[in-house]
Design an enzyme around this catalytic site. Structure first.
Site, short mmCIF file in Angstrom:
data_model
loop_
_atom_site.label_atom_id
_atom_site.label_comp_id
_atom_site.label_asym_id
_atom_site.label_seq_id
_atom_site.Cartn_x
_atom_site.Cartn_y
_atom_site.Cartn_z
CE LYS A 22 -1.80 1.56 4.05
NZ LYS A 22 -1.51 2.98 4.35
CG ASN A 23 2.27 2.57 3.55
OD1 ASN A 23 1.11 2.88 3.26
ND2 ASN A 23 2.65 2.26 4.76
NE ARG A 92 -1.65 12.79 7.81
CZ ARG A 92 -0.47 12.93 7.20
NH1 ARG A 92 -0.07 12.02 6.34
NH2 ARG A 92 0.28 13.96 7.44
CB CYS A 116 -5.64 9.96 10.48
SG CYS A 116 -4.18 9.22 11.16
NE ARG A 121 -0.07 10.55 10.31
CZ ARG A 121 -0.41 9.49 9.60
NH1 ARG A 121 -1.59 8.95 9.81
NH2 ARG A 121 0.37 9.01 8.67
N PRO A 122 0.78 16.27 11.46
CG PRO A 122 2.63 16.70 12.78
CD PRO A 122 1.43 15.83 12.69
CG ASP A 124 6.02 20.32 10.98
OD1 ASP A 124 5.31 19.29 11.01
OD2 ASP A 124 7.12 20.37 11.53
CG LEU A 125 8.96 17.64 9.26
CD1 LEU A 125 9.32 16.19 9.57
CD2 LEU A 125 10.07 18.57 9.73
CG ASP A 306 2.79 1.24 9.55
OD1 ASP A 306 3.07 1.46 8.37
OD2 ASP A 306 2.52 2.14 10.36
NE ARG A 398 -7.25 4.09 5.42
CZ ARG A 398 -6.44 4.77 6.23
NH1 ARG A 398 -6.77 4.95 7.49
NH2 ARG A 398 -5.29 5.26 5.78
#
Ligand code: EPZ
Length: 417
Positions: A22-23, A92, A116, A121-122, A124-125, A306, A398
């Site tokens: 998935k990722n 997300r 989520c 889930r920032p 900023d980076l 995970d 998902r």
């Protein structure tokens, strides 16, 4: 709302081919936006997060066709650069489209990805890196408006944390930017390497993927390509947990051993025997399982966050104490209360969870509250005595393709109702 019904305490046997990652599929689908012609992706899992990405591509004006586990994508006729809130909030990780849309359209508009189930889930980076590449980003009323009139320029970006998503967004923004981009403290996950392999096969100039420093020399444009997605190491680890808790011997096909270097020792410490032979793993699990003592989640190649939930179900029925330290997300213990309903003995203090193994779990009705927590409940139900009902299985779908079908083929008594 569908649910899974599992009659536990049955041993598993047989073999299963592990689905595509998935990722890896999600960032590569976003990357097709940079390709001037057709891309064919093999071994793509049939899961709802991939369907959500396909909906985004189609909304943007691209074509996407699925034939079993093969996706044929053509982004030539892309006509939009915005992603509406409802599509953003379905998944997300849609933020992964930001870099590619700006790289292609010099502008992008999308709503701030909601938090989520794992907590805020920032991004900023992501945003600070993209601003370094010449993108003007305003964040108002929950919307991100991004403009780069003069196109993107290469930058030297030092990530304060090896964020997977931020590393991917920077790679996707940099492959056609003017100049050489250097990412230090980059994420090293196998999915980063798979994305780089896909981009290189499209004509990108990338070196160092999978190590801490990635160097990208911008090129004019990328062509289409064909690519086979790597196996899903998290699904492989989840299936290993299913085998372990049911004291079963099973065979996993299409597994890459080097992707599991921090996972395999945990199963061996628990008493499992694992043998590899050319991409085929045989795992045999003892009658008595021992707790693995201490498990800290870390960026790859450390123990993957995970896998924390599914392996906690294994720890719950292993002799002794197993201490988990969840360093990656601030609320990734939602499955603990549900495991305790099944009779597990787990105490959570902040980012630490202490699991005291019990002899056996007893069936109950439980609810999944996030993707990997759902997987943990399935693992636990397989070894619980009696009939367990698991609701909230949309979360499972998902990331796990036909998980009940996979487990049924291995001899489990599991049905979706
Ligand atoms: C990816 O999420 C995975 N998702 C996650 O898998 C995985 O758990 C995570 O990497 C860590 O390995 C996909 O690849 C689609 P991060 P991502 O950016 O990219 C903080 C699953 O179950 N952070 O590496 O969102 C963040 O809050 C999913 O398949 C910032 O502070 O993870 C988190 O605490 C869940 N600012 C930590 O870094 C940022 O700008 C790791 O996040 C970005 C991240």
């Amino acid at each position: 709302m569908s649910k899974l019904v599992v009659n536990g305490s049955r041993r598993l046997s047989g073999e299963v081919k592990v689905q595509g990652s998935k990722n890896s599929t999600l960032p590569i689908l976003a990357a097709t936006i940079l390709c001037s012609d057709e891309c064919v992706l093999y071994n793509c899992p049939r899961i709802s997060d991939v369907e959500a990405s396909i909906r985004i591509l189609r909304y943007l004006g691209c074509t996407a066709h699925r034939y079993e586990n093969t996706l044929v994508i053509n982004t030539r006729d892309m006509s939009r650069y915005d992603i509406p809130q409802d599509l953003m909030h379905q998944m997300r990780s849609s933020i992964i489209f930001l870099g590619v849309i700006i790289a292609r359209c010099k502008r992008a508009k999308m709503s701030f990805p909601g938090g989520c189930e794992l907590g805020p889930r920032p991004i900023d980076l992501h945003l600070s890196a993209l601003r370094q590449m010449g993108i003007d980003i305003t964040e108002e009323h929950g919307e991100l408006e991004c403009v780069a009139e003069n196109g993107l320029k290469a930058a030297k970006i030092a990530l304060s944390f090896p964020s997977v998503g931020a590393t991917e967004n920077i790679m996707l923004a940099a492959v056609t930017a003017k100049g050489t981009t250097i990412i230090t403290n980059a994420a090293r996950e196998p999915e980063i390497v798979d994305l780089a392999d896909f981009l290189i096969s499209c004509g990108a100039h990338i070196s160092g993927a999978g190590e801490g420093t990635i160097i990208i020399d911008g090129v004019e444009k990328l062509k289409g390509t064909t690519h086979s997605i790597i196996p899903d190491r998290i699904v492989a680890s989840t299936l290993m947990s299913c085998a372990a808790v049911t004291h079963s011997d099973i065979t996993l096909k299409g597994v890459i051993q080097s992707h599991l270097t921090s996972t395999i020792p945990i199963f061996e410490q628990s008493g499992c025997e694992i043998n590899f032979d050319k991409g085929v793993m045989k795992i045999s699990s003892p009658y008595k399982l021992r707790g693995a003592k201490l498990i800290r989640t870390m960026p790859y190649p450390g123990f993957p966050t995970d896998e924390q939930a599914p392996i906690m179900s294994l720890a719950a029925v292993s002799d002794g104490i197993t201490v988990f330290v969840e360093n990656m997300f601030e609320s990734r213990y939602k499955h603990v209360s549900e495991l305790c309903r099944l009779g597990a003995n787990i105490k959570v203090e902040g980012k630490v969870a202490v699991v005291d193994g019990v002899k056996r779990l007893l069936s109950a009705n439980v609810t999944a509250l996030d993707l990997r927590g759902a997987a943990a409940l399935v693992v636990a139900a397989l070894c619980a005595q009696g009939r367990t009902e698991i609701s909230g299985i949309d979360f499972l779908e998902r990331g796990y393709e036909d998980f009940e079908g996979v487990l049924t083929n291995l001899g489990a008594d599991i049905k979706k109702v």
